[in-house]
Design a protein around this motif. Structure first.
Motif, PDB file in Angstrom:
ATOM      1  N   THR A  22      51.650  78.521 -15.701  1.00 39.84           N
ATOM      2  CA  THR A  22      50.692  77.505 -15.253  1.00 39.84           C
ATOM      3  C   THR A  22      50.330  77.738 -13.791  1.00 39.84           C
ATOM      4  O   THR A  22      49.156  77.673 -13.415  1.00 39.84           O
ATOM      5  N   GLN A  23      51.306  78.040 -12.954  1.00 36.23           N
ATOM      6  CA  GLN A  23      51.040  78.313 -11.537  1.00 36.23           C
ATOM      7  C   GLN A  23      50.148  79.542 -11.375  1.00 36.23           C
ATOM      8  O   GLN A  23      49.185  79.525 -10.614  1.00 36.23           O
ATOM      9  N   TRP A  24      50.472  80.609 -12.083  1.00 40.91           N
ATOM     10  CA  TRP A  24      49.668  81.827 -12.003  1.00 40.91           C
ATOM     11  C   TRP A  24      48.257  81.572 -12.504  1.00 40.91           C
ATOM     12  O   TRP A  24      47.292  82.096 -11.965  1.00 40.91           O
ATOM     13  N   LYS A  26      46.433  79.080 -12.252  1.00 43.23           N
ATOM     14  CA  LYS A  26      45.596  78.389 -11.271  1.00 43.23           C
ATOM     15  C   LYS A  26      45.029  79.362 -10.248  1.00 43.23           C
ATOM     16  O   LYS A  26      44.047  79.067  -9.595  1.00 43.23           O
ATOM     17  N   LYS A  27      45.659  80.527 -10.099  1.00 42.75           N
ATOM     18  CA  LYS A  27      45.257  81.494  -9.082  1.00 42.75           C
ATOM     19  C   LYS A  27      44.490  82.680  -9.661  1.00 42.75           C
ATOM     20  O   LYS A  27      43.548  83.157  -9.060  1.00 42.75           O
ATOM     21  N   LYS A  28      44.936  83.166 -10.785  1.00 43.51           N
ATOM     22  CA  LYS A  28      44.371  84.368 -11.402  1.00 43.51           C
ATOM     23  C   LYS A  28      44.307  84.175 -12.909  1.00 43.51           C
ATOM     24  O   LYS A  28      45.059  83.391 -13.478  1.00 43.51           O
ATOM     25  N   SER A  53      45.858  77.247 -18.764  1.00 45.82           N
ATOM     26  CA  SER A  53      46.765  78.087 -17.980  1.00 45.82           C
ATOM     27  C   SER A  53      46.692  79.549 -18.401  1.00 45.82           C
ATOM     28  O   SER A  53      46.877  80.443 -17.575  1.00 45.82           O
ATOM     29  N   SER A  82      40.283  90.618  -5.786  1.00 46.63           N
ATOM     30  CA  SER A  82      40.691  90.690  -7.191  1.00 46.63           C
ATOM     31  C   SER A  82      40.605  89.334  -7.858  1.00 46.63           C
ATOM     32  O   SER A  82      41.186  89.114  -8.899  1.00 46.63           O
ATOM     33  N   ASP A  83      39.877  88.392  -7.244  1.00 44.96           N
ATOM     34  CA  ASP A  83      39.816  87.040  -7.778  1.00 44.96           C
ATOM     35  C   ASP A  83      38.689  86.897  -8.790  1.00 44.96           C
ATOM     36  O   ASP A  83      37.533  86.887  -8.435  1.00 44.96           O
ATOM     37  N   SER A  85      39.225  84.388 -11.104  1.00 45.85           N
ATOM     38  CA  SER A  85      39.800  83.202 -11.728  1.00 45.85           C
ATOM     39  C   SER A  85      38.759  82.242 -12.277  1.00 45.85           C
ATOM     40  O   SER A  85      39.082  81.419 -13.125  1.00 45.85           O
TER      41      SER A  85
END
Length: 93
Positions: A22-24, A26-28, A53, A82-83, A85
């Motif tokens: 879930t944390q990842w 949100k970023k990628k 997620s 590299s974003d 997301s």
């Protein structure tokens, strides 16, 4: 992030990785192939997919192909770094 995991005796492994994924996510983009017999991981993986997620593909090849398409999109659109997301492909469970 490409994450491939096959069912094992440790049915709680997805639950244990849930907060990290879930944390990842949100970023990628987190592209997964969680392969298991029916009834194993369905609830956990489905919850991660519904929350946005992860996207989950039924085969490693499809998961890798989606990451390849995401990279090509990044190159064509001029997204810096590299974003990617903001780009989500409709994975299947």
């Amino acid at each position: 992030l490409l994450f491939i995991m096959f069912a094992s005796a440790n049915e709680g492994s997805i639950r244990a990785l849930s907060s990290l994924l879930t944390q990842w996510g949100k970023k990628k983009p987190v592209v997964c192939c969680f392969s298991s017999p029916p009834g194993i991981w369905e609830e956990e993986v489905g919850s991660l997919v519904r929350k946005g997620s992860i996207v989950n593909y039924p085969t490693p090849e499809r998961a890798a192909k989606s990451l390849s398409a995401l990279w090509k999109y990044k190159e064509m659109s001029g997204v810096q770094g590299s974003d990617c997301s903001g780009v989500r492909d409709g994975g299947t469970q």
